[in-house]
Scaffold this motif. Sequence first.
Motif: not given
Ligand code: NAD
Length: 331
Positions: A11-13, A31-36, A55-57, A78-80, A119-121, A173-177
Amino acid sequence: MRLLVTGGAGFIGANFVHQTVRERPDVRVTVLDALTYAGDEASLTPVADAITFVRGDVADAETVDRLVGDADVVVHFAAESHNDNSLDDPWPFVQTNVVGTYTLLEAVRRHGARYHHISTDEVYGDLELDDPAKFTPATPYNPSSPYSSTKAASDLLVRAWVRSFGVQATISNCSNNYGPYQHVEKFIPRQITNVVDGIRPKLYGKGENVRDWIHVEDHNSAVWTIIEKGRIGETYLIGADGEMNNRDVVELILELTGQPRDAYDLVSDRPGHDMRYAIDATRLREELGWRPRYGSFRDGLAATVEWYRANEAWWRPQKDATEAKYARLGR
Ligand code: NAD
Ligand code: TDX
């Protein structure tokens, strides 16, 4: 500038990559993304010709070393990212959020790239509803969930790598997007797409929990401000004074979609559900001169509702599996 964006299909990326391609033609984006389950290459279709996608981890040291070695700046999205999933199965959160960040930091240390950590709040825990306080960079870490504890752990790794190894890093450290391309598991897209599907929106508990909403474009403009002007080793809180409780958000979605304002259901609460988040973004505003561009949550939400209506082909493939998961969790 050669820029490596991890998690750029999320989403944010993805919004960050769109904004960067649109506004900074001098930046070469990889872009490096695992496409989870949460990543979707289709989110990058509008910019596919302008970027390199790998595409990668992020926990794969070899891939990460090669890509970081070819970058001037790394932005790590990238994060869960979903609390409910972390309560169901925490392991992928430890692996990606902690081991993945460690892997990136080691590559950044070897190659000397500039690193920005997203990161996150939620690392600060939560606030009482009647507490006038907001989170500041001095607030002690006190995470509640497996998700937020792994994000907190990753932040602490970054701080240690700055101090011990001189890594050139900043943290935000951001709030809810909210905004386009957010997965339908998250609160706002879940309720918008529920209404489209004739399902009543679902509020956890009594709907009293407060989140501090910021448009994703504002988050990302702040990230660019920090990359360009931030002090190395510093933590910046990103927020736009958007506190609102979940019930008010759902009522606004119902109003914007022409439904009765009470057409929602209360469902069982999230275990350990944080009550309130609120950001004090003074440092970002005063030291770096950043300002949000989305003044009205109502207008931003209305545009988001329209985006989900116009882009059903993007979210439809995720919807049934997401609702099946919630049904299993009883939410
Ligand atoms: P999201 O879940 O929409 O996207 C995460 C992306 O990371 C996905 O494209 C996924 O495929 C990829 N990914 C996951 N595991 C991976 C791995 N092992 N290797 C490579 N890629 C991997 O998340 P988001 O909401 O876009 O959040 C992005 C970042 O912003 C995160 O670090 C999250 O903690 C942070 N954040 C999010 C919010 C929010 O409101 N969504 C607020 C503050 C901070
Ligand atoms: O169906 C729902 N009903 C409901 O009432 C869902 C999915 C959520 N909620 C509530 C829980 C929260 O109080 O809405 C609020 C927002 O929920 P989420 O969208 O799951 O976000 P949250 O848990 O606040 O975390 C989000 O913001 C901080 C992101 O998912 C994180 O990645 C980010 O770090």
